[in-house]
Design a protein around this motif. Structure first.
Motif, PDB file in Angstrom:
ATOM      1  N   LEU A  23       0.832  -1.211   0.000  1.00 24.71           N
ATOM      2  CA  LEU A  23       0.000   0.000   0.000  1.00 24.71           C
ATOM      3  C   LEU A  23       0.865   1.260   0.000  1.00 24.71           C
ATOM      4  N   ASP A  24       2.008   1.194   0.662  1.00 23.92           N
ATOM      5  CA  ASP A  24       2.937   2.331   0.595  1.00 23.92           C
ATOM      6  C   ASP A  24       3.436   2.530  -0.838  1.00 23.92           C
ATOM      7  N   LEU A  25       3.732   1.419  -1.486  1.00 30.67           N
ATOM      8  CA  LEU A  25       4.156   1.488  -2.889  1.00 30.67           C
ATOM      9  C   LEU A  25       3.078   2.157  -3.746  1.00 30.67           C
ATOM     10  N   LEU A  26       1.827   1.767  -3.511  1.00 30.43           N
ATOM     11  CA  LEU A  26       0.726   2.368  -4.270  1.00 30.43           C
ATOM     12  C   LEU A  26       0.671   3.876  -4.045  1.00 30.43           C
ATOM     13  N   ALA A  27       0.771   4.278  -2.787  1.00 26.27           N
ATOM     14  CA  ALA A  27       0.711   5.713  -2.490  1.00 26.27           C
ATOM     15  C   ALA A  27       1.853   6.459  -3.178  1.00 26.27           C
ATOM     16  N   ARG A  28       3.055   5.884  -3.133  1.00 24.74           N
ATOM     17  CA  ARG A  28       4.206   6.528  -3.769  1.00 24.74           C
ATOM     18  C   ARG A  28       4.035   6.622  -5.283  1.00 24.74           C
ATOM     19  N   VAL A  70     -40.862  23.719   7.432  1.00 27.34           N
ATOM     20  CA  VAL A  70     -39.492  23.516   6.948  1.00 27.34           C
ATOM     21  C   VAL A  70     -38.739  22.660   7.955  1.00 27.34           C
ATOM     22  N   LEU A  71     -38.067  21.634   7.433  1.00 22.73           N
ATOM     23  CA  LEU A  71     -37.153  20.855   8.267  1.00 22.73           C
ATOM     24  C   LEU A  71     -35.758  21.355   7.926  1.00 22.73           C
ATOM     25  N   SER A  72     -35.220  22.187   8.793  1.00 24.71           N
ATOM     26  CA  SER A  72     -33.904  22.763   8.510  1.00 24.71           C
ATOM     27  C   SER A  72     -32.807  21.889   9.110  1.00 24.71           C
ATOM     28  N   LEU A  73     -31.813  21.575   8.282  1.00 22.57           N
ATOM     29  CA  LEU A  73     -30.704  20.734   8.728  1.00 22.57           C
ATOM     30  C   LEU A  73     -29.550  21.571   9.264  1.00 22.57           C
ATOM     31  N   ASP A  74     -29.754  22.871   9.416  1.00 26.84           N
ATOM     32  CA  ASP A  74     -28.612  23.751   9.699  1.00 26.84           C
ATOM     33  C   ASP A  74     -27.948  23.484  11.042  1.00 26.84           C
ATOM     34  N   ARG A  75     -28.680  22.891  11.993  1.00 27.21           N
ATOM     35  CA  ARG A  75     -28.044  22.572  13.286  1.00 27.21           C
ATOM     36  C   ARG A  75     -27.217  21.287  13.221  1.00 27.21           C
ATOM     37  N   MET A  76     -27.439  20.500  12.199  1.00 32.27           N
ATOM     38  CA  MET A  76     -26.636  19.267  12.067  1.00 32.27           C
ATOM     39  C   MET A  76     -25.352  19.618  11.339  1.00 32.27           C
ATOM     40  N   ASN A  77     -24.469  20.289  12.054  1.00 38.03           N
ATOM     41  CA  ASN A  77     -23.300  20.878  11.387  1.00 38.03           C
ATOM     42  C   ASN A  77     -21.986  20.335  11.930  1.00 38.03           C
ATOM     43  N   ARG A  78     -22.002  19.084  12.339  1.00 32.77           N
ATOM     44  CA  ARG A  78     -20.768  18.485  12.840  1.00 32.77           C
ATOM     45  C   ARG A  78     -20.017  17.772  11.719  1.00 32.77           C
ATOM     46  N   ILE A  79     -18.713  17.942  11.704  1.00 33.09           N
ATOM     47  CA  ILE A  79     -17.864  17.053  10.910  1.00 33.09           C
ATOM     48  C   ILE A  79     -17.538  15.895  11.836  1.00 33.09           C
ATOM     49  N   ARG A  80     -18.074  14.736  11.527  1.00 35.89           N
ATOM     50  CA  ARG A  80     -17.943  13.613  12.463  1.00 35.89           C
ATOM     51  C   ARG A  80     -16.529  13.049  12.465  1.00 35.89           C
ATOM     52  N   ALA A  81     -15.873  13.074  11.321  1.00 37.11           N
ATOM     53  CA  ALA A  81     -14.502  12.535  11.256  1.00 37.11           C
ATOM     54  C   ALA A  81     -13.836  12.986   9.965  1.00 37.11           C
ATOM     55  N   VAL A  82     -12.534  13.180  10.041  1.00 41.11           N
ATOM     56  CA  VAL A  82     -11.708  13.320   8.837  1.00 41.11           C
ATOM     57  C   VAL A  82     -10.690  12.197   8.915  1.00 41.11           C
ATOM     58  N   LYS A  83     -10.654  11.335   7.902  1.00 43.20           N
ATOM     59  CA  LYS A  83      -9.719  10.218   7.896  1.00 43.20           C
ATOM     60  C   LYS A  83      -8.727  10.438   6.754  1.00 43.20           C
ATOM     61  N   ALA A  84      -7.556  10.936   7.128  1.00 42.02           N
ATOM     62  CA  ALA A  84      -6.590  11.322   6.098  1.00 42.02           C
ATOM     63  C   ALA A  84      -6.034  10.098   5.372  1.00 42.02           C
ATOM     64  N   GLY A  85      -5.812   8.992   6.094  1.00 39.89           N
ATOM     65  CA  GLY A  85      -5.260   7.795   5.463  1.00 39.89           C
ATOM     66  C   GLY A  85      -6.138   7.323   4.312  1.00 39.89           C
ATOM     67  N   PRO A  86      -7.358   6.908   4.610  1.00 38.99           N
ATOM     68  CA  PRO A  86      -8.254   6.484   3.525  1.00 38.99           C
ATOM     69  C   PRO A  86      -8.896   7.653   2.781  1.00 38.99           C
ATOM     70  N   ARG A  87      -8.492   8.871   3.095  1.00 43.20           N
ATOM     71  CA  ARG A  87      -8.945  10.057   2.368  1.00 43.20           C
ATOM     72  C   ARG A  87     -10.462  10.177   2.322  1.00 43.20           C
ATOM     73  N   LEU A  88     -11.072  10.310   3.488  1.00 43.08           N
ATOM     74  CA  LEU A  88     -12.498  10.582   3.494  1.00 43.08           C
ATOM     75  C   LEU A  88     -12.900  11.417   4.688  1.00 43.08           C
ATOM     76  N   LEU A  89     -14.055  11.991   4.568  1.00 41.41           N
ATOM     77  CA  LEU A  89     -14.565  12.921   5.560  1.00 41.41           C
ATOM     78  C   LEU A  89     -16.028  12.561   5.787  1.00 41.41           C
ATOM     79  N   ILE A  90     -16.423  12.538   7.048  1.00 42.96           N
ATOM     80  CA  ILE A  90     -17.808  12.202   7.372  1.00 42.96           C
ATOM     81  C   ILE A  90     -18.448  13.440   7.976  1.00 42.96           C
ATOM     82  N   ALA A  91     -19.473  13.938   7.304  1.00 40.39           N
ATOM     83  CA  ALA A  91     -20.072  15.216   7.711  1.00 40.39           C
ATOM     84  C   ALA A  91     -21.577  15.095   7.806  1.00 40.39           C
ATOM     85  N   GLU A  92     -22.154  15.868   8.708  1.00 36.75           N
ATOM     86  CA  GLU A  92     -23.599  15.982   8.756  1.00 36.75           C
ATOM     87  C   GLU A  92     -24.084  16.923   7.663  1.00 36.75           C
TER      88      GLU A  92
END
Lengths: 471, 471
Positions: free
Chosen positions: A230-235, B84-106
């Motif tokens: 997986l490191d190879l892939l990233a590189r 109106v059902l406003s989603l504006d209070r659901m404003n948390r970023i639940r996680a940022v996962k840099a390794g697998p490159r994803l972000l979980i947001a409300e």
């Protein structure tokens, strides 16, 4: 008029096959796992004929199983005592438009023909996998097939702009958009793609074509671990600006099975290694693809630089870069014989799981431990689209009774799902994964699928008993 | 217990707004076109509360209009006398996962915050458009919003791996997959994305992050024609291996409107030109992004080489390459003020059409001719994501009676559809394009949409009167 007479009226007598001999090609799949002769095979030659066939079936309340190349691995076209609607005669490429880079094909066109048609215009249609010589685009879309370059080009879904669908009652749904952006209502195209013919019959598609890579760097690489892989892939992704097309993992057991079962197979390296990866990078831009004054190709140099650096650090143990198209083809052939090798053992449980990339090693360690717990002498066979987190894990148990096979399948699925994974990455559900759907899919998702099925096929005549588990 | 009491029970009294003053922010949209106070605004703070709100509405048979940033352009969140059902209070970023490159947001997280959260990990969340400072991800997904870099990164749909949805009856559908490959049944995610809250309420999403380009080449380019512009695009894509992120067309009338309406606006070139394009190429790979010994950045050189060559051939008339981040920002600001400029005239018909690339010039010529036929003094305002074939064509008629405006809108839609195009490329349907759906969408497609709506929202309580035209 009975249903057979109506079908004959729709397609002509020559295209309604009955009797053991005539339907024999549809009486078993190529893996030999799904056996059972259909009642009849109807082979319409046009969308209008498919529409008439479905209208007739709908009026008569008779179920229909759509099929095209029948290379799937989940029994999605299994049709004992059913009527098969074969799309194989709908094999016209309606148009290739090189300017806007798209191709319009009927459902029965074989993937290889699509590849050739694109290449004739110096473009590519990227979707490819081992069965490309017989798989047809209708089935590939209905399965949302993946393959060996999803990493760069996406699955079948991502390579399709528009589709034409015949609904359960014979209505024709025209979604043949040639636009890259079209936000006019619900994403109906995506609903039918991957639905395995349970919501409608895909009869034609608008497919995206892409620039043909001008040069490839293709290599077999031995690494000390999956993590090093997986490191190879990233590189490689960083060095090439995301141009990695294939990143295919084959452990030693794969190499050995390949040597044992495929005539002419050769070792990839002088010495055996536990973890082997086939990597391919495709260069589109001239600056990456055009040979320099000394004949070196920039994309090959980029890959070699990364490999050399990682070899210095002990993260790559050996590497062979293809120096000719023949060498490249040998590397691909090694990978593409996976399906053939899988089915050489008397008993097998083949799977198609995906897990997050950082759980791949854990998955393999856990499943081997758990498999040994219920069948200590069992062997396995692993090949993986590593960059997608997609492992084709095949267990070879020591006995073949169906309870034992089902227990092993459940073990694999459980293990993947418990690691945040899926029990079906690219092969679909068909009938072999219905029980996994029942066990592992979000129950509300299954309820929603049942609602959609009932809405679009209220009589339950389209490929019944597939994809969506019953209540 | 009446519906208001039940909603108060679900979200607490502070989060159920009633009365003219409290609901005022929801009583008109930012364009001023959709005016009308809602009966109440309910602001749940969690998925469980959204579920309770929907269950209460379902039990009471009361319709609900989901809303988040309310920056859409089709009236999809218009809710006079509705809840109106406003989603504006659901404003948390639940996680940022840099390794697998994803972000979980409300659903209620504003795009700009997503951009910042990704950049903190040296990654990007590419989805962007003019309203990024107030648009929320729930609405962007529900609209399948596009923007200025669809060319490279796709629309909202392509940037999303998983979603969480509350159904019409309050059931929670968990499709929060973090996998890039998952073929387990129907593509439910794609059905809810772009459905404008008519099939369910998106409450959270798993979003893909991507490598941050290390360098940009951003330029304003004057070309003699749209065709020359498309040639420029093809050349830049080839030279950069497909790294063109934005290719935004602004004719002279756009530049003049920008100068007239935006304080501090400046001419892009010394002399006026009829056809101006803002282009941006993003370089991810070090070999394209790292400055050479003389300080030149390879990606900038690549762009400059193409521009110089085309200038020699008379296919480029002038070009300015940004030399600083400030210059780059000025170019982007010119483009991103489009929406603001559009709404400066008393009467306008704003549209969002797409046509195949080779019909763009024909579209503009035809629509101008046809517009002159019914309103000879009418003006227009054009800005285009040219590489997507997507034109925001705004007509400024000389009178504002609704029949006249509707006739002009129909003219634009007809013209696009007759050229193989769409009447909605990226803004969706909402209520402003219902009549175009009725006229131009495949009638079987509309029937299928109605069936799906009835299946998932049998009481018709989710954003009624939007997206799908009634029978």
């Amino acid at each position: 008029m009975d249903i057979i007479a109506r079908l004959v009226a729709a397609v002509g007598p020559a295209n309604l096959l009955r009797g053991e001999e005539a339907v024999a090609p549809w009486a078993r799949d190529w893996t030999g796992r799904y056996v059972g002769a259909p009642l009849a095979v109807v082979r319409p030659g046009s969308t209008a004929e498919v529409s008439q066939v479905m209208a007739a079936a709908h009026a008569a309340g008779v179920a229909v199983v759509p099929a095209s190349g029948r290379t799937g691995l989940t029994g999605a076209t299994h049709a004992p005592d059913r009527i098969v609607l074969s799309l194989d005669r709908m094999n016209r490429i309606r148009a290739v438009k090189a300017g806007p880079r798209l191709l319009i094909a009927e459902a029965g066109v074989i993937l290889d023909r699509l590849h050739e048609a694109a290449e004739a215009h110096d473009l590519i249609f990227p979707l490819t996998f081992g069965a490309k010589g017989s798989a047809m685009i209708g089935g590939a879309l209905s399965t949302n097939a993946g393959g060996s370059n999803v990493l760069r080009y996406g699955s079948a879904r991502e390579q399709c702009l528009g589709i034409e669908v015949v609904l359960a009652d014979g209505r024709v749904l025209d979604l043949m958009s040639e636009l890259h952006k079209d936000n006019s209502g619900y994403a109906l195209r995506h609903l039918f793609i991957g639905a395995e013919g349970t919501l409608g019959v895909i009869t034609a598609a608008v497919l995206k074509l892409l620039p043909r890579p001008r040069a490839y760097a293709t290599a077999m690489v031995a690494v000390p671990s999956i993590t090093a892989g997986l490191d190879l892939l990233a590189r490689l992704r960083e060095a090439t600006g995301g141009a990695v097309e294939a990143f295919e993992y084959m452990p030693r057991s794969y190499i050995e099975a390949h040597l044992a079962h495929i005539p002419g197979a050769r070792e990839p390296f002088d010495a055996p290694h536990d973890h082997t990866i086939m990597v391919e990078v495709g260069a589109v831009a001239p600056r990456d693809a055009e040979p320099g004054p000394d004949g070196t190709i920039p994309v090959v140099e980029q890959v070699e630089e990364v490999l050399a650096d990682l070899m210095d650090r002990g993260q790559v143990l050996d590497a062979v870069v293809a120096r000719s198209e023949a060498q490249r083809r040998e590397m691909w052939a090694r990978r593409e014989s996976a399906a053939e090798i899988t089915f050489t053992q008397p008993f097998f449980v083949d799977t198609d799981i995906a897990v997050p990339l950082d759980r791949l090693e854990e998955f393999l360690a856990t499943i081997r431990h758990r498999l040994a717990g219920i069948d200590p002498e069992a062997k396995d066979f692993v090949v993986s689209h590593l960059g997608d987190g997609n492992i084709h894990y095949t267990a070879y148990p020591t006995r073949g009774n169906s309870d034992h096979l089902a227990a092993i399948r459940a073990l694999v699925d459980d293990t993947a799902v418990s690691l945040g994974g899926s029990f079906s990455a690219e092969h679909g559900i068909g009938q072999s994964k219905l029980s996994a759907m029942r066990t592992h899919k979000d129950p509300v998702a299954v309820e929603v699928m049942r609602s959609l099925k009932a809405a679009l096929d209220p009589k339950g005549l389209l490929n019944p008993g597939k994809t969506v588990p019953g209540p």
